[in-house]
Write an enzyme that holds these catalytic residues in place. Structure first.
Site, PDB file in Angstrom:
ATOM      1  N   THR A  20       0.819  -1.211   0.000  1.00 36.97           N
ATOM      2  CA  THR A  20       0.000   0.000   0.000  1.00 36.97           C
ATOM      3  C   THR A  20       0.853   1.260   0.000  1.00 36.97           C
ATOM      4  O   THR A  20       0.547   2.216  -0.708  1.00 36.97           O
ATOM      5  CB  THR A  20      -0.915   0.053   1.242  1.00 36.97           C
ATOM      6  OG1 THR A  20      -0.121  -0.192   2.392  1.00 36.97           O
ATOM      7  CG2 THR A  20      -2.022  -0.977   1.163  1.00 36.97           C
ATOM      8  N   GLY A 142       3.961   7.320  11.163  1.00 41.97           N
ATOM      9  CA  GLY A 142       3.292   7.484   9.873  1.00 41.97           C
ATOM     10  C   GLY A 142       3.415   8.862   9.275  1.00 41.97           C
ATOM     11  O   GLY A 142       4.522   9.326   8.984  1.00 41.97           O
ATOM     12  N   GLY A 195      -7.825  -6.943  10.032  1.00 41.94           N
ATOM     13  CA  GLY A 195      -6.544  -6.777   9.351  1.00 41.94           C
ATOM     14  C   GLY A 195      -5.662  -5.711   9.966  1.00 41.94           C
ATOM     15  O   GLY A 195      -4.743  -5.203   9.333  1.00 41.94           O
ATOM     16  N   GLU A 198      -0.214  -7.039  12.586  1.00 40.67           N
ATOM     17  CA  GLU A 198       0.877  -7.576  11.790  1.00 40.67           C
ATOM     18  C   GLU A 198       0.769  -9.106  11.765  1.00 40.67           C
ATOM     19  O   GLU A 198       0.115  -9.711  12.626  1.00 40.67           O
ATOM     20  CB  GLU A 198       2.225  -7.186  12.420  1.00 40.67           C
ATOM     21  CG  GLU A 198       2.462  -5.701  12.558  1.00 40.67           C
ATOM     22  CD  GLU A 198       3.170  -5.100  11.339  1.00 40.67           C
ATOM     23  OE1 GLU A 198       3.535  -5.846  10.421  1.00 40.67           O
ATOM     24  OE2 GLU A 198       3.326  -3.870  11.312  1.00 40.67           O
ATOM     25  N   LYS A 213      10.315   2.376  17.083  1.00 40.51           N
ATOM     26  CA  LYS A 213      10.148   3.809  16.814  1.00 40.51           C
ATOM     27  C   LYS A 213      10.760   4.639  17.940  1.00 40.51           C
ATOM     28  O   LYS A 213      11.433   5.646  17.695  1.00 40.51           O
ATOM     29  CB  LYS A 213       8.661   4.129  16.645  1.00 40.51           C
ATOM     30  CG  LYS A 213       8.042   3.411  15.438  1.00 40.51           C
ATOM     31  CD  LYS A 213       6.521   3.522  15.437  1.00 40.51           C
ATOM     32  CE  LYS A 213       5.912   2.708  14.289  1.00 40.51           C
ATOM     33  NZ  LYS A 213       4.448   2.579  14.408  1.00 40.51           N
TER      34      LYS A 213
END
Lengths: 434, 434
Positions: A20, A142, A195, A198, A213
């Site tokens: 994606t 993100g 979904g 992971e 992160k």
């Protein structure tokens, strides 16, 4: 002192990984070609791509791009200036191709937090030795431009603390448990079916992904070598709907919260469930949104909020990095030369904090007094307490302590069974002060 | 395609204006010399300073710096690489010295929103013709790195809307009115005595200062020439404690909200009181804190929150710009060449939105029906309504409309007197949808 103007030649991207995010990047480059050229002062183009399955139907027109079956081959192509690594994983083709790209004189843009958390120091040293840059805004939170804010916007600050909710799936699960009154296992299963998880769900609910992160942010903030192995990790699997509700009664929310701070004891890096004030920006964060809090000695507290995952947000972050390279911005990977980053001395224990304690108290005379005595003797003093009406024989008791060390809390908990008034396992969760 | 590495020579600052922000910058450069050099790859130094009153006692050791009495002289010194303009004002020495600095081959860092809002286009053209950069993170939302987030982090996005609470004094006044139940005039006077207001308070409460900031963000977001004169300005002076409370009853907060968006009607730029959902990040913002919301076609919604003023936060923003220059980042002033910025076609009216209406209804039979009829005939449909018990003869009625044009709202209000059931002046405030 003028730096040379960046090239006005097209900047040519080679994109490895067409999930994606990769497709999102392709779409932006195609849709906004003119705007990107205007803003960068030069065209931004995709010359070549690579993914595991060439025949898979993808939601973008890829006909104009050369295809490579092998990421290393893509990364080293003559007609690629920037290798965009969207393969994922801390070993295998992502690592091989990233190293090959740097050795071949390419800059790298990556969304790969695991790669940087495990090999950030070596990659940064390699890139700087070769005069190349590695950019990774998409690896953390993100679409939120937090790497940029921390490395560049706050470059004049000594950083005091970095905090964040950086795994949207965990925050979704905790929020959903609270809103629907459902237990962890049920919501976990829901999230799997939606979904949101992971392939290895421990990456999410075990805090590993968010820990990657935090380790990256921590390196930038404190000028230390990335050190994921010293991050204290605790997932959300043991958070009960009971604790979510009880914490709410006391004015708190439970979050999987990352905290990095440099203390006299050394570098503290934690990705653990914490209580935060319900009225704080972190407390008000619901669903899959991410939030990062940066605290600097000049700027005070800066809060950044946005989507932590998804095609558009992550592709936006990748493109921010691409545009920086197109515009000629060239920084060391972690904001200062890799060779100047110091080795981490991990704090052996977290800084003192208030704690939330939940106990089941037996219905015996003097039970509460016995608990209070044990806490006091352990060096834990009580700030607020609430006792609930009991079902059967045991009554839940909530305690908010004054600041205490984790050692003192653990010591107190270890002494409680001997009182014979506490039933079951007491719960202790840190309260992070904002 | 590699850009040349930036110089490793010291970057030499000349600072004009030694108010709180200027002193804040001096302190950071002195306190963090080593850290700055590490991060920039070169030392950052102050060589010369300038302020109106040389003898004033200032909270910093200025003995190592050359002193100039004249800002233009400072700006053109041989030993200055970056002119840091902290004088303020859109004319006079700030403008003269900024132009002189650029012509003398200096880069400029400024906190001056008025200068950029009024002369941004001319200054950007001059700077780009001379190959210099102008950076102004501190001009908008204090310590929040919003110029950087918008220009760089979100460079891959078509920007849909920019919103923000960008005047801390106004937000303080509105929050204080609500918390203490005090009328505007009282809190205004409090704020004046606390030193929260500019010498000309209309800069704050009239929305001018925040309007300057919005005009700057708008130019970056939409690739247009800065156009402060086309910003619709409305201050907070007419907001009553009554409306703050009534809006709260309906689930909203009143904010002095800046909104810029490109619509089919042209560029809309408004700095006006708006209602926002109380549960939204903007609605939850209290006190003097600033918040900017950036909406991009890829990233979705990004929210940035932090201190909008003060010594540390503003100096932090100035230093972020200084560090960018030290590191060799060179961008056009508004993120694309000044000559490519298009002239603004202002939208003649704001995009349709829901509105909040407050009316005093006479205690007559059928009064509400008459109002509803007028609204309906004006093209305004009612979403929610609440009627309060009346004191004397008039009862307050609150209406939240469905989306309507401002023209329709104004038309309806103009028709209301003829019904003879509405007393006093109706209040209409836009509800900004988030």
């Amino acid at each position: 002192m003028s730096a040379a103007a960046p090239s006005d030649q097209p900047l040519r991207l080679g994109i490895a990984g067409l999930g994606t995010v990769g497709i999102g990047v392709v779409k932006i480059v195609q849709r906004h070609a003119e705007m990107l050229a205007m803003r960068a002062g030069r065209p931004v183009e995709i010359t070549a791509i690579c993914a595991r399955d060439r025949k898979k139907n993808r939601d973008a027109d890829l006909s104009g791009f050369a295809w490579e079956d092998d990421a290393v081959a893509l990364a080293t192509r003559e007609d690629v200036d920037v290798f965009v690594e969207l393969i994922g994983g801390d070993q295998g083709p992502a690592k091989d191709a990233t190293e090959a790209a740097i050795r071949a004189g390419k800059d790298v843009v990556t969304a790969n937090k695991a790669l940087l958390a495990h090999h950030g120091q070596a990659l940064a040293e390699l890139a700087e030795a070769e005069g190349r840059v590695i950019r990774y805004e998409a690896a953390v939170a993100g679409g939120i431009p937090v790497i940029k804010a921390l490395t560049e916007g706050l470059a004049g600050n000594g950083i005091r603390r970095v905090m964040g909710v950086m795994n949207g799936t965990c925050n979704y699960i905790l929020t959903r448990m609270e809103d629907a009154g459902l237990p962890y296992d049920t919501v976990f299963e829901e999230a799997r079916q939606l979904g949101y998880l992971e392939a290895d769900p421990q990456l999410d609910v075990g805090g590993i992904d968010a820990g990657h992160k935090l380790a990256i942010l921590s390196a930038i903030a404190f000028g230390t070598q990335v050190s994921f192995s010293t991050v204290t990790l605790e997932g959300i699997g043991r958070i009960s709907i009971d604790d979510i509700r009880r914490a709410g009664d006391m004015g708190y929310k439970i979050k999987l919260l990352g905290v990095a701070q440099m203390t006299r004891r050394g570098l503290e890096q934690r990705m653990t469930p914490c209580l935060v004030p319900a009225s704080s920006p972190l407390g008000q964060l619901t669903g899959g949104t991410n939030m990062v809090v940066l605290e600097g000695d000049a700027v005070g507290q800066i809060v950044l909020r946005g989507a932590g995952a998804g095609e558009g947000p992550t592709a936006s972050a990748v493109m921010g990095d691409v545009m920086d390279i197109a515009r000629g911005l060239r920084l060391p990977t972690f904001g200062q030369p890799a060779t100047s980053l110091t080795q981490v001395t991990p704090a052996m224990a977290p800084a003192p904090a208030p704690y939330y304690l939940r106990l089941q108290l037996a219905d015996k005379p003097g039970a509460l007094a016995k608990v209070a005595t044990v806490l006091g003797e352990s060096g834990v003093s009580i700030s607020r307490m609430r006792q609930y009406g009991h079902a059967d024989t045991a009554a839940p008791v909530l305690i908010v302590t004054h600041k205490a060390t984790r050692e003192a809390i653990d010591f107190a908990i270890a002494q409680l069974p001997a009182t014979r008034v506490v039933e079951g396992e007491p719960v202790a969760i840190r309260i992070e002060e904002l």
